[in-house]
Design a protein around this motif. Structure first.
Motif: not given
Length: 107
Positions: A67-68, A70-71, A74
């Protein structure tokens, strides 16, 4: 500082090695349904449990790490897009005249 870290690593390695050499006695490992493995060295059992703990810990931490990542990806794309917008020249338009400010009329 680098030598201090290597010295600390060496001390920890020697301590773990001494612990391993002192715990070589055979133990019986009993699983579910009465399945037993006999005469397994204790250090092997401890090593297997340690590796399983690392693997399970990594599997539990994996969703948050992904998740980190991907963030972060982004946010990097957003920064690149905004930098590209800043580097583009503004389109030539007629000069915009600000509105005239009228002083307040007396009451």
């Amino acid at each position: 500082m680098r030598y201090l870290v290597w010295l600390l690593r060496l001390v920890v390695f020697v301590l773990v090695l001494m612990f391993a050499l002192k715990n070589t006695g055979p133990v019986d490992v009993t699983f579910f349904a009465g399945y037993t493995i006999t005469a397994v060295p204790l250090i092997v059992v401890m090593l297997v449990v340690f590796v399983l703990g690392i693997v399970l810990g990594l599997l539990i931490a994996m969703p948050s790490v992904m998740r980190k990542r991907r963030e972060t990806a982004r946010l990097r794309r957003d920064v690149a897009r905004l930098e590209a917008q800043l580097s583009r020249p503004l389109p030539a338009t007629d000069a915009v005249v600000p509105e005239t400010v009228v002083p307040m009329a007396p009451l």
